[in-house]
Motif scaffolding. Structure first.
Motif, PDB file in Angstrom:
ATOM      1  N   GLU A 243       0.815  -1.216   0.000  1.00 48.46           N
ATOM      2  CA  GLU A 243       0.000   0.000   0.000  1.00 48.46           C
ATOM      3  C   GLU A 243       0.850   1.268   0.000  1.00 48.46           C
ATOM      4  N   ARG A 244       2.012   1.172   0.635  1.00 45.61           N
ATOM      5  CA  ARG A 244       2.887   2.349   0.670  1.00 45.61           C
ATOM      6  C   ARG A 244       3.368   2.691  -0.733  1.00 45.61           C
ATOM      7  N   SER A 247       0.455   4.206  -2.804  1.00 46.49           N
ATOM      8  CA  SER A 247       0.168   5.576  -2.395  1.00 46.49           C
ATOM      9  C   SER A 247       1.199   6.551  -2.960  1.00 46.49           C
ATOM     10  N   GLU A 251       0.650   9.507  -5.907  1.00 45.74           N
ATOM     11  CA  GLU A 251       1.049  10.903  -5.668  1.00 45.74           C
ATOM     12  C   GLU A 251       1.993  11.391  -6.769  1.00 45.74           C
TER      13      GLU A 251
END
Length: 378
Positions: A243-244, A247, A251
């Motif tokens: 998930e990091r 994300s 961005e």
């Protein structure tokens, strides 16, 4: 004995998803054939949970240590690849899970044991307990841990693997070239109802990048930007459960209509079906899935061991390219995206290697072998 009365034990392991996916595909095929007594068991987890946990963590750590030139998993793979049957270290690994397996056999009394992970204790115990033992190889290369004289039958991906097993003393009828079992969903893809058609531009070539848990994307983000600036393509990036990473990429590429970021998806086959090529690691199941969909493969920095051997096999057949630097990968993808003839040639070379419906073929052969064995006079 009626087919529905037969009982099957499938031994697997949670080192990556490949062994589990192959085991699930086999289990589903057995269920489709009316076999009700079937168990899928992670033997190392059941027998040695602490050792299993440590081993998995060491494997994941080794994939991260490679960037520093430390490849202890690869070193151990090649050091033990040619071990003979009575090598002390091999004997030690052979007996991992032996006690637990004997307990399970006593409890469940299966008619057959299927190895989808190299547990050599299984064919040895089965051989002495009048139980049929089958082994399904989930890679395109052979390691000594898969080889055991007590195995009644092998199911392998390629004629090359069959030829190698024949040199180990097995007979022709003990080895079937079936391919590697994959999820049934890869054979039932509806182009019309494909949900990714609403996301991807239909007129652009799509580079699918499967980053997953091992952080491959952290090294090639700049390459993605470069490819987008030099070609009229789009990127579909699957981050899995990282998930990091997902994300951060959302961005970094916010507002770019040619970059599509996905987390974990359970319908990867539908995304693959709309892609022009895939950048991925070289797990046996992943490569088989790409082969099934005639999807050219680009392998970035393959891990040492079976994944590197898988990659070399696919590259040798002209259906994959290996790169060891971002610059090399970018050059390969640029050539692929700009030269339609080379792309088509890769796809055409995939067709003769594809073995469809491996799980069903394996299961039908196992059931036939079991039936014949049970009919033989004692």
């Amino acid at each position: 004995m009626e087919k529905s009365k037969l009982s099957i034990m499938i031994l697997t392991a949670r080192f990556g998803e490949g062994h589990l996916q192959a085991s699930r595909a086999l289990m589903q095929s057995f269920l489709d054939q009316g076999i009700e007594d079937i168990w899928m068991i992670d033997l190392l987890e059941e027998a040695h949970p602490l050792l299993n946990n440590i081993s998995k963590k060491m494997y994941i750590t080794s994939t991260k240590a490679i960037k520093y030139g430390i490849d202890y998993y690869g070193w151990s793979y090649y050091m033990t690849r040619k071990y003979r049957q009575h090598n002390p270290w091999r004997r030690y690994f052979n007996y991992l899970g032996e006690k637990k397996l004997r307990e399970m056999i006593e409890e469940k009394r299966p008619n057959a044991i299927i190895n989808v992970f190299p547990f050599a204790a299984a064919p040895e115990i089965a051989h002495g307990s009048d139980i049929l033992s089958f082994t399904v190889l989930t890679d395109y290369a052979l390691h000594s841990r898969w080889v055991h004289p007590g195995t009644d039958k092998y199911y392998v991906a390629t004629p090359e693997l069959k030829a190698e097993l024949l040199t180990k003393g097995f007979e022709q009828d003990q080895i079937e070239v079936t391919g590697i079992p994959i999820r049934p969903s890869f054979y039932h893809i509806s182009n019309q109802d494909n949900p990714f058609k609403k996301v991807l531009h239909p007129d652009k070539k799509t580079v699918l990048i499967a980053g997953g848990a091992y952080g491959v994307l952290s090294e090639i983000e700049g390459m993605i930007q470069s490819l987008l600036s030099r070609t009229d393509c789009q990127m579909a990036i699957v981050c899995g459960r990282n998930e990091r990473m997902a994300s951060q990429l959302r961005e970094d590429f916010a507002g770019d209509p040619n970059v599509h970021i996905f987390g974990f998806i359970d319908n990867m086959q539908e995304l693959m079906a709309l892609s022009s090529c895939i950048v991925t690691k070289a797990g046996g199941l992943t490569l088989t899935e790409a082969l099934t969909l005639s999807l050219p493969v680009f392998i970035y920095k393959p891990f040492g061991g079976q994944e590197k051997e898988n990659a070399l096999f696919f590259e040798g057949k002209g259906i994959a390219r290996i790169s060891y630097s971002v610059e090399e990968l970018e050059a390969q993808l640029l050539t692929f995206l700009s030269d339609g003839a080379k792309a088509n040639a890769m796809q055409l070379r995939m067709a003769p290697l594809h073995q469809a419906h491996a799980a069903d073929r394996i299961v039908k052969d196992i059931l036939q072998t079991m039936t014949q064995s049970l009919l033989q006079p004692v």
